[in-house]
Design a protein around this motif. Structure first.
Motif, PDB file in Angstrom:
ATOM      1  N   ILE A  83      -2.536 -13.851  54.223  1.00  0.00           N
ATOM      2  CA  ILE A  83      -1.756 -13.767  52.817  1.00  0.00           C
ATOM      3  C   ILE A  83      -2.159 -15.102  51.973  1.00  0.00           C
ATOM      4  N   GLY A  84      -2.506 -16.129  52.396  1.00  0.00           N
ATOM      5  CA  GLY A  84      -2.625 -17.308  51.782  1.00  0.00           C
ATOM      6  C   GLY A  84      -1.661 -18.185  51.550  1.00  0.00           C
ATOM      7  N   ASP A  85      -2.168 -19.423  51.399  1.00  0.00           N
ATOM      8  CA  ASP A  85      -1.358 -20.560  51.230  1.00  0.00           C
ATOM      9  C   ASP A  85      -0.524 -20.346  49.922  1.00  0.00           C
ATOM     10  N   TYR A  86      -1.335 -20.039  48.786  1.00  0.00           N
ATOM     11  CA  TYR A  86      -0.633 -20.035  47.398  1.00  0.00           C
ATOM     12  C   TYR A  86       0.287 -19.050  47.197  1.00  0.00           C
ATOM     13  N   ILE A  87       0.380 -17.952  47.970  1.00  0.00           N
ATOM     14  CA  ILE A  87       1.292 -16.716  47.714  1.00  0.00           C
ATOM     15  C   ILE A  87       2.701 -17.414  48.416  1.00  0.00           C
ATOM     16  N   GLN A  88       2.251 -17.936  49.680  1.00  0.00           N
ATOM     17  CA  GLN A  88       3.395 -18.389  50.376  1.00  0.00           C
ATOM     18  C   GLN A  88       4.078 -19.381  49.619  1.00  0.00           C
ATOM     19  N   GLU A  89       3.330 -20.363  48.896  1.00  0.00           N
ATOM     20  CA  GLU A  89       4.159 -21.505  48.181  1.00  0.00           C
ATOM     21  C   GLU A  89       4.682 -20.984  46.945  1.00  0.00           C
ATOM     22  N   TYR A  90       4.017 -20.176  46.228  1.00  0.00           N
ATOM     23  CA  TYR A  90       4.485 -19.830  45.001  1.00  0.00           C
ATOM     24  C   TYR A  90       5.377 -18.660  44.584  1.00  0.00           C
ATOM     25  N   ALA A  91       5.085 -17.679  45.494  1.00  0.00           N
ATOM     26  CA  ALA A  91       5.905 -16.314  45.386  1.00  0.00           C
ATOM     27  C   ALA A  91       6.368 -16.108  47.086  1.00  0.00           C
ATOM     28  N   PRO A  92       7.044 -16.729  47.578  1.00  0.00           N
ATOM     29  CA  PRO A  92       7.255 -16.215  49.053  1.00  0.00           C
ATOM     30  C   PRO A  92       8.152 -14.976  49.241  1.00  0.00           C
ATOM     31  N   GLU A  93       9.069 -15.020  48.129  1.00  0.00           N
ATOM     32  CA  GLU A  93       9.847 -13.789  48.374  1.00  0.00           C
ATOM     33  C   GLU A  93       9.139 -12.229  48.230  1.00  0.00           C
ATOM     34  N   LEU A  94       7.907 -12.528  47.738  1.00  0.00           N
ATOM     35  CA  LEU A  94       6.931 -11.389  47.645  1.00  0.00           C
ATOM     36  C   LEU A  94       5.991 -11.115  48.447  1.00  0.00           C
ATOM     37  N   VAL A  95       6.035 -11.997  49.665  1.00  0.00           N
ATOM     38  CA  VAL A  95       5.023 -12.053  50.767  1.00  0.00           C
ATOM     39  C   VAL A  95       5.316 -10.455  51.529  1.00  0.00           C
ATOM     40  N   PRO A  96       6.324  -9.905  51.733  1.00  0.00           N
ATOM     41  CA  PRO A  96       6.554  -8.800  52.427  1.00  0.00           C
ATOM     42  C   PRO A  96       5.789  -7.446  51.417  1.00  0.00           C
ATOM     43  N   ILE A  97       5.911  -7.487  50.142  1.00  0.00           N
ATOM     44  CA  ILE A  97       5.282  -6.516  49.375  1.00  0.00           C
ATOM     45  C   ILE A  97       3.746  -7.013  49.602  1.00  0.00           C
ATOM     46  N   TYR A  98       3.338  -8.085  49.326  1.00  0.00           N
ATOM     47  CA  TYR A  98       1.789  -8.241  49.538  1.00  0.00           C
ATOM     48  C   TYR A  98       1.340  -8.141  50.812  1.00  0.00           C
ATOM     49  N   ALA A  99       2.056  -8.324  51.833  1.00  0.00           N
ATOM     50  CA  ALA A  99       1.548  -7.770  53.027  1.00  0.00           C
ATOM     51  C   ALA A  99       1.265  -6.417  53.434  1.00  0.00           C
ATOM     52  N   THR A 100       1.951  -5.578  52.747  1.00  0.00           N
ATOM     53  CA  THR A 100       1.582  -3.914  52.628  1.00  0.00           C
ATOM     54  C   THR A 100       0.268  -3.749  51.716  1.00  0.00           C
ATOM     55  N   LEU A 101      -0.136  -4.653  50.955  1.00  0.00           N
ATOM     56  CA  LEU A 101      -1.201  -4.371  50.142  1.00  0.00           C
ATOM     57  C   LEU A 101      -2.434  -5.156  50.837  1.00  0.00           C
TER      58      LEU A 101
END
Length: 137
Positions: free
Chosen positions: A18-36
């Motif tokens: 997932i990457g640190d920057y996604i976890q830092e700047y958009a943590p609430e979107l991690v579940p969506i990104y995980a599906t991608l």
């Protein structure tokens, strides 16, 4: 959300991808990104924001993830460049198409897309040969 196997190794691998920057700047979107993540080989780049150190930082901007999608069908001889982006926020997902024609004209289009439709679109993009080779992807 993530199946655990081998003492949580699968969960750790997903978090790493997932990457640190996604976890830092958009943590609430991690579940969506995980599906991608199964489609990550199609992403030329991935960014997240808003980032406080950016020149155009807007503290009121909602968190987002932006994906640059590599779709070989847009590598045409009649253009000097086509860029396809997907922008994900908590409220919407949009596809942004940017094209510079050989004539120098610039075209852009932005359309909303549902997550399930985005999966369908990504699934049908042709994969490069090395995706199927040992050590590919």
């Amino acid at each position: 959300m993530v199946a655990k196997r081998n003492g949580g190794q699968v969960a750790e691998e997903v978090v790493d991808r997932i990457g640190d920057y996604i976890q830092e700047y958009a943590p609430e979107l991690v579940p969506i990104y995980a599906t991608l993540l199964p489609f990550s080989y199609l992403f030329g780049s991935t960014s997240a924001g808003p980032q406080k150190n950016a020149k155009d930082y807007d503290p009121s901007e909602p968190p987002y993830i932006e994906l640059h999608i590599d779709d070989p069908r847009y590598d045409g001889s009649d253009t000097d460049g086509v860029q396809l982006y997907c922008r994900i926020t908590a409220d919407s997902i949009s596809m942004q198409w940017h094209c510079v024609a050989k004539s120098g004209d610039y075209y852009t289009e932005e359309l909303e897309i549902e997550l399930a439709s985005l999966w369908d679109y990504l699934r049908q993009i042709p994969r490069p040969y090395d995706y199927f080779c040992k050590g590919g992807e």
